[in-house]
Design an enzyme around this catalytic site. Structure first.
Site, PDB file in Angstrom:
ATOM      1  N   ASN A 123      80.118  45.346  15.657  1.00  0.00           N
ATOM      2  CA  ASN A 123      80.401  46.313  14.907  1.00  0.00           C
ATOM      3  C   ASN A 123      81.445  45.555  13.326  1.00  0.00           C
ATOM      4  OD1 ASN A 123      81.432  49.099  16.813  1.00  0.00           O
ATOM      5  ND2 ASN A 123      79.329  49.048  15.441  1.00  0.00           N
ATOM      6  N   ASP A 181      79.041  58.140  19.807  1.00  0.00           N
ATOM      7  CA  ASP A 181      77.777  57.689  18.775  1.00  0.00           C
ATOM      8  C   ASP A 181      77.546  58.679  18.212  1.00  0.00           C
ATOM      9  OD1 ASP A 181      76.357  55.940  16.979  1.00  0.00           O
ATOM     10  OD2 ASP A 181      74.852  56.032  18.462  1.00  0.00           O
TER      11      ASP A 181
HETATM   12  C1  FPP Z   1      79.989  55.142  16.442  1.00  0.00           C
HETATM   13  O1  FPP Z   1      79.473  56.011  15.570  1.00  0.00           O
HETATM   14  C2  FPP Z   1      81.009  55.264  16.858  1.00  0.00           C
HETATM   15  C3  FPP Z   1      81.736  54.125  16.703  1.00  0.00           C
HETATM   16  C4  FPP Z   1      81.402  52.756  15.717  1.00  0.00           C
HETATM   17  C5  FPP Z   1      83.646  53.805  16.007  1.00  0.00           C
HETATM   18  C6  FPP Z   1      83.862  55.211  17.417  1.00  0.00           C
HETATM   19  C7  FPP Z   1      85.145  55.183  16.951  1.00  0.00           C
HETATM   20  C8  FPP Z   1      85.960  56.378  17.027  1.00  0.00           C
HETATM   21  C9  FPP Z   1      85.410  57.401  17.543  1.00  0.00           C
HETATM   22  C10 FPP Z   1      87.051  56.795  16.067  1.00  0.00           C
HETATM   23  C11 FPP Z   1      88.852  56.301  16.834  1.00  0.00           C
HETATM   24  C12 FPP Z   1      88.522  55.892  18.357  1.00  0.00           C
HETATM   25  C13 FPP Z   1      89.857  55.732  18.674  1.00  0.00           C
HETATM   26  C14 FPP Z   1      89.419  55.767  19.823  1.00  0.00           C
HETATM   27  C15 FPP Z   1      91.295  56.613  18.734  1.00  0.00           C
HETATM   28  P1  FPP Z   1      78.251  55.646  14.502  1.00  0.00           P
HETATM   29  O2  FPP Z   1      79.719  54.882  13.171  1.00  0.00           O
HETATM   30  O3  FPP Z   1      77.808  54.490  14.511  1.00  0.00           O
HETATM   31  O4  FPP Z   1      77.746  56.716  13.749  1.00  0.00           O
HETATM   32  P2  FPP Z   1      75.781  56.672  13.422  1.00  0.00           P
HETATM   33  O5  FPP Z   1      75.116  55.773  14.508  1.00  0.00           O
HETATM   34  O6  FPP Z   1      75.654  58.319  13.185  1.00  0.00           O
HETATM   35  O7  FPP Z   1      76.119  55.760  11.862  1.00  0.00           O
END
Ligand code: FPP
Length: 259
Positions: A68, A20
């Site tokens: 998501n 996250d």
């Molecule tokens: C949370 O950050 C992250 C995600 C929803 C997606 C995770 C994806 C990756 C790490 C990239 C690609 C993955 C792979 C396996 C190659 P957020 O967007 O919720 O952050 P925030 O809470 O700060 O808005």
């Protein structure tokens, strides 16, 4: 072998991670959320690589939740693109290093290109034995449990399953994680104290580790610190300290009497 105070003989068998903070990482730098996910992908590579090096057997990554799907179209599109690219580019490395890929979640909802890349990589790496990486894609813990319940109910209705015979193993065996040991350690980055519908049944006895570090900044050092902290914990599985001491004493005595 010891590394940064870490005892490599007492590593968790299965580490699960709620990645996250990509969005906040980007916002802090005046960049787009997509740039945050791109950097997050680099952390994924670093953590998979380190896990392999030190001998973690199972690594689960919560990459895309069922919730998501409600994010802006462009963000979903970009995340799917990153996933597809990751699968295509990393496949050779998975083969070289003996990494098996598994996926949990509702694959049917994934765009065709991502699904095909995923299925192709899963098939290609199925016999690899050194480490298993489990990508949670279009996954939610409740959805996993609902699908499991439907399956058991259907089996019971068809007369193939006695409802009274349902036990914890029958439930575990029908979840997407069937055959994978429960996580010993669940890491969450970016400081939120939530499970966010990730593994629910599977984390009954997992040790929890929450760090304020945002996922794109979570790299090798942070990971080793989380593992070292895990090694300080005493897992009691509902028992008392005294009972654990007794068990330990018995196993030491038993191994002593054998030698
Ligand atoms: C949370 O950050 C992250 C995600 C929803 C997606 C995770 C994806 C990756 C790490 C990239 C690609 C993955 C792979 C396996 C190659 P957020 O967007 O919720 O952050 P925030 O809470 O700060 O808005």
């Amino acid at each position: 072998m010891e590394l940064d105070g870490l005892d490599l003989n007492r590593l968790p068998q299965h580490v699960a991670i709620i990645m996250d903070g990509n969005g906040r990482w980007a916002k802090l730098r005046g960049k787009s959320r997509i740039e945050g996910h791109r950097r997050g992908k680099t952390s994924v590579r670093a953590i998979v690589e380190m896990s392999r090096k030190i001998g973690i057997r199972y690594l689960s990554l919560y990459a895309f939740s069922t919730e998501n799907w409600f994010r802006p179209r462009e963000e979903v599109h970009a995340l799917m693109g990153l996933l597809e690219h990751y699968l295509v580019v990393e496949q050779a490395k998975m083969m070289r290093y003996g990494i098996r890929l598994l996926a949990v979640g509702d694959r049917e909802r994934l765009p065709g290109r991502v699904r095909r890349a995923l299925e192709q990589t899963i098939a290609q790496t199925r016999d690899n034995q050194r480490m298993t990486v489990i990508l949670a894609l279009s996954y939610s813990g409740r959805d996993d449990i609902v699908r499991m319940a439907r399956h058991l109910a259907r089996e019971a209705r068809a007369g193939r399953l006695d409802p009274e015979a349902i036990d914890e193993d029958s439930v575990s065996g029908q979840l997407d994680t069937a055959g994978v040991p429960d996580p010993d350690l669940l890491i969450r980055t970016s400081g939120e104290l939530r499970i966010s519908n990730f593994f629910l049944w599977q984390i009954a006895y997992s040790e929890l580790y929450v760090t304020p570090t945002l996922w794109p900044d979570f790299r090798e050092r942070e990971y080793l610190a989380a593992l070292a902290e895990y090694q300080q914990r005493r897992r009691r599985f509902g028992r008392t300290d005294e009972q654990l001491d007794q068990t330990l004493l018995h196993s030491v005595q038993a191994s002593g009497s054998k030698s």
